[in-house]
Structure formats: C-alpha cells, structure tokens
Design a protein around this motif. Structure first.
Motif, PDB file in Angstrom:
ATOM      1  N   PHE A  20     -16.632  35.378  96.862  1.00  0.00           N
ATOM      2  CA  PHE A  20     -15.559  35.706  97.799  1.00  0.00           C
ATOM      3  C   PHE A  20     -15.975  35.547  99.260  1.00  0.00           C
ATOM      4  N   TYR A  21     -17.265  35.386  99.513  1.00  0.00           N
ATOM      5  CA  TYR A  21     -17.738  35.143 100.871  1.00  0.00           C
ATOM      6  C   TYR A  21     -17.828  33.635 101.078  1.00  0.00           C
ATOM      7  N   ARG A  22     -16.968  33.114 101.905  1.00  0.00           N
ATOM      8  CA  ARG A  22     -16.905  31.667 102.162  1.00  0.00           C
ATOM      9  C   ARG A  22     -17.304  31.390 103.602  1.00  0.00           C
ATOM     10  N   THR A  62     -17.082  16.942 107.486  1.00  0.00           N
ATOM     11  CA  THR A  62     -17.812  16.806 106.232  1.00  0.00           C
ATOM     12  C   THR A  62     -16.848  16.694 105.070  1.00  0.00           C
ATOM     13  N   ARG A  63     -17.124  15.728 104.194  1.00  0.00           N
ATOM     14  CA  ARG A  63     -16.389  15.641 102.918  1.00  0.00           C
ATOM     15  C   ARG A  63     -17.204  16.476 101.929  1.00  0.00           C
ATOM     16  N   TYR A  64     -16.706  17.639 101.622  1.00  0.00           N
ATOM     17  CA  TYR A  64     -17.463  18.549 100.758  1.00  0.00           C
ATOM     18  C   TYR A  64     -17.325  18.167  99.291  1.00  0.00           C
ATOM     19  N   PRO A  65     -18.449  18.114  98.572  1.00  0.00           N
ATOM     20  CA  PRO A  65     -18.394  17.868  97.131  1.00  0.00           C
ATOM     21  C   PRO A  65     -17.957  19.143  96.401  1.00  0.00           C
ATOM     22  N   TRP A  66     -17.635  19.005  95.141  1.00  0.00           N
ATOM     23  CA  TRP A  66     -17.133  20.131  94.355  1.00  0.00           C
ATOM     24  C   TRP A  66     -18.112  21.300  94.325  1.00  0.00           C
ATOM     25  N   TYR A  67     -19.416  21.015  94.259  1.00  0.00           N
ATOM     26  CA  TYR A  67     -20.393  22.090  94.115  1.00  0.00           C
ATOM     27  C   TYR A  67     -20.536  22.929  95.392  1.00  0.00           C
ATOM     28  N   ALA A  68     -20.004  22.435  96.504  1.00  0.00           N
ATOM     29  CA  ALA A  68     -20.072  23.197  97.752  1.00  0.00           C
ATOM     30  C   ALA A  68     -19.078  24.355  97.774  1.00  0.00           C
ATOM     31  N   ARG A  69     -18.305  24.502  96.717  1.00  0.00           N
ATOM     32  CA  ARG A  69     -17.376  25.624  96.615  1.00  0.00           C
ATOM     33  C   ARG A  69     -17.991  26.794  95.851  1.00  0.00           C
ATOM     34  N   ILE A  70     -19.201  26.581  95.370  1.00  0.00           N
ATOM     35  CA  ILE A  70     -19.882  27.602  94.576  1.00  0.00           C
ATOM     36  C   ILE A  70     -20.995  28.222  95.420  1.00  0.00           C
ATOM     37  N   GLN A  71     -20.981  29.551  95.488  1.00  0.00           N
ATOM     38  CA  GLN A  71     -22.037  30.260  96.202  1.00  0.00           C
ATOM     39  C   GLN A  71     -23.209  30.447  95.246  1.00  0.00           C
ATOM     40  N   PRO A  72     -24.404  30.365  95.650  1.00  0.00           N
ATOM     41  CA  PRO A  72     -24.935  30.208  96.995  1.00  0.00           C
ATOM     42  C   PRO A  72     -25.125  28.737  97.419  1.00  0.00           C
ATOM     43  N   SER A  74     -22.988  26.662  98.496  1.00  0.00           N
ATOM     44  CA  SER A  74     -22.242  26.440  99.729  1.00  0.00           C
ATOM     45  C   SER A  74     -23.062  26.839 100.948  1.00  0.00           C
ATOM     46  N   TRP A  75     -23.791  27.930 100.838  1.00  0.00           N
ATOM     47  CA  TRP A  75     -24.622  28.376 101.952  1.00  0.00           C
ATOM     48  C   TRP A  75     -25.715  27.351 102.239  1.00  0.00           C
ATOM     49  N   LEU A  76     -26.309  26.825 101.181  1.00  0.00           N
ATOM     50  CA  LEU A  76     -27.364  25.824 101.359  1.00  0.00           C
ATOM     51  C   LEU A  76     -26.827  24.543 101.981  1.00  0.00           C
ATOM     52  N   VAL A  77     -25.657  24.097 101.518  1.00  0.00           N
ATOM     53  CA  VAL A  77     -25.040  22.889 102.071  1.00  0.00           C
ATOM     54  C   VAL A  77     -24.731  23.105 103.546  1.00  0.00           C
ATOM     55  N   ASN A  78     -24.142  24.237 103.890  1.00  0.00           N
ATOM     56  CA  ASN A  78     -23.793  24.510 105.286  1.00  0.00           C
ATOM     57  C   ASN A  78     -25.021  24.659 106.172  1.00  0.00           C
ATOM     58  N   GLN A  79     -26.092  25.219 105.641  1.00  0.00           N
ATOM     59  CA  GLN A  79     -27.332  25.320 106.409  1.00  0.00           C
ATOM     60  C   GLN A  79     -27.881  23.920 106.676  1.00  0.00           C
ATOM     61  N   HIS A  80     -27.850  23.076 105.668  1.00  0.00           N
ATOM     62  CA  HIS A  80     -28.318  21.699 105.815  1.00  0.00           C
ATOM     63  C   HIS A  80     -27.488  20.961 106.878  1.00  0.00           C
ATOM     64  N   ILE A  81     -26.181  21.126 106.838  1.00  0.00           N
ATOM     65  CA  ILE A  81     -25.291  20.474 107.817  1.00  0.00           C
ATOM     66  C   ILE A  81     -25.581  20.987 109.224  1.00  0.00           C
ATOM     67  N   SER A  82     -25.753  22.278 109.378  1.00  0.00           N
ATOM     68  CA  SER A  82     -26.048  22.852 110.697  1.00  0.00           C
ATOM     69  C   SER A  82     -27.340  22.289 111.267  1.00  0.00           C
ATOM     70  N   GLU A  83     -28.363  22.186 110.434  1.00  0.00           N
ATOM     71  CA  GLU A  83     -29.640  21.631 110.887  1.00  0.00           C
ATOM     72  C   GLU A  83     -29.497  20.155 111.249  1.00  0.00           C
ATOM     73  N   ALA A  84     -28.739  19.416 110.445  1.00  0.00           N
ATOM     74  CA  ALA A  84     -28.550  17.983 110.712  1.00  0.00           C
ATOM     75  C   ALA A  84     -27.778  17.772 112.009  1.00  0.00           C
ATOM     76  N   LYS A  85     -26.733  18.569 112.231  1.00  0.00           N
ATOM     77  CA  LYS A  85     -25.938  18.436 113.457  1.00  0.00           C
ATOM     78  C   LYS A  85     -26.739  18.842 114.683  1.00  0.00           C
TER      79      LYS A  85
END
Length: 155
Positions: A20-22, A62-72, A74-85
């Motif tokens: 529930f935390y997105r 970002t075009r999010y893949p299906w697995y980015a909707r599953i925690q945790p 999603s947190w890892l994907v978003n952390q990776h994106i933040s570092e890349a940006k």
C-alpha cells in the motif's frame, strides 16, 4: 514449528502491508524546456536509441515494467532511477554548464563504447535496449559531433 508458522504469517502480513506504500513514479509527460534537444540536434534515429536504451533511467519519463508495481521491487527501481538521473538527466541537460554538457556527452560515448551502459541488470529484462555495433557507432558519432558544436560555442 509453531513459531515458524507465526513468523511466516507475520512476514506475509508485512509484505501485504507494504504494497500500500507507493513511491512517486518518475513520469512527467509535459514538454521539457531543458531537454537535450533544446541544446543540440538529436536526430530521430539517435533519439530512438536513447529512448529505448537510456530514457527509462536518465529522463523524467520512465516506462515502468510490471514488476515495478510490487514492493519492495518498486523501491529498488525508483532508487536506481534517482541515482541515474543524478548522474545524467536528458530532460535537464540544458541546465548543465557547458563544461558539464561536454563531459556528459563524452561519458555517454565512453559508456556506450565500453559496454557499461545500458547496465546489465536493465538489459537482462529489456532486451530491446541491447545496442548493436551500428547503434553504438551512431551514438559515438553523434556525441563527437555534438561536442564539436558545443566547443565552438565556448570559444
């Protein structure tokens, strides 16, 4: 055995609760006034390569893949994106100093040629982001000519 069962049920409840935390997603479809194309010419073919191999992590869209909707995950994907940006954001390229723009173009060329970009964990799932020799050559030629153009502005 009873402890293990309770621990598994507790773990399952925690996994359900974290769903529930997105985190906020990296999607901004608005026109980007600071996009790299506002600084240098980005041919359609080059833009297509950047779009498929770079923009998911190095832009504000970002075009999010299906697995980015599953925690945790999603947190890892978003952390990776933040570092890349933080390293390079094509949508904010115009905000960089001229020196930094030149450095980023050189880094793009080097990372494509030495195969460090796109990263293996990305191409593992996004097979279309694996670049062939012609695509790498096209990016190298484009970055070199773009650096030349920018260096002429500097002097």
């Amino acid at each position: 055995m009873r402890f293990v069962k309770k621990a598994l049920i507790g773990l399952l409840l925690i996994m359900i609760a974290v769903q529930f935390y997105r985190p906020v997603q990296n999607t901004d479809a608005s026109v980007m006034p600071n996009h790299i194309s506002k600084v240098i010419t980005v041919p359609n073919q080059v833009n297509g390569i950047l779009k498929k191999a770079c923009y998911d992590c190095h832009s504000n869209n970002t075009r999010y893949p299906w697995y980015a909707r599953i925690q945790p995950l999603s947190w890892l994907v978003n952390q990776h994106i933040s570092e890349a940006k933080a390293e390079l954001n094509f949508d904010n390229f115009k905000e960089y100093s001229l020196r930094k723009q030149l450095s980023k173009l050189r880094a793009i060329e080097n990372s494509m040629e030495d195969g460090t970009m796109p990263i293996g964990s990305y191409t593992l799932i996004h097979k279309d982001a694996i670049l062939n020799k012609d695509e790498i050559k096209l990016i190298s030629t484009w970055t070199a000519s773009s650096r030349d153009s920018l260096e002429k502005i500097q002097f």
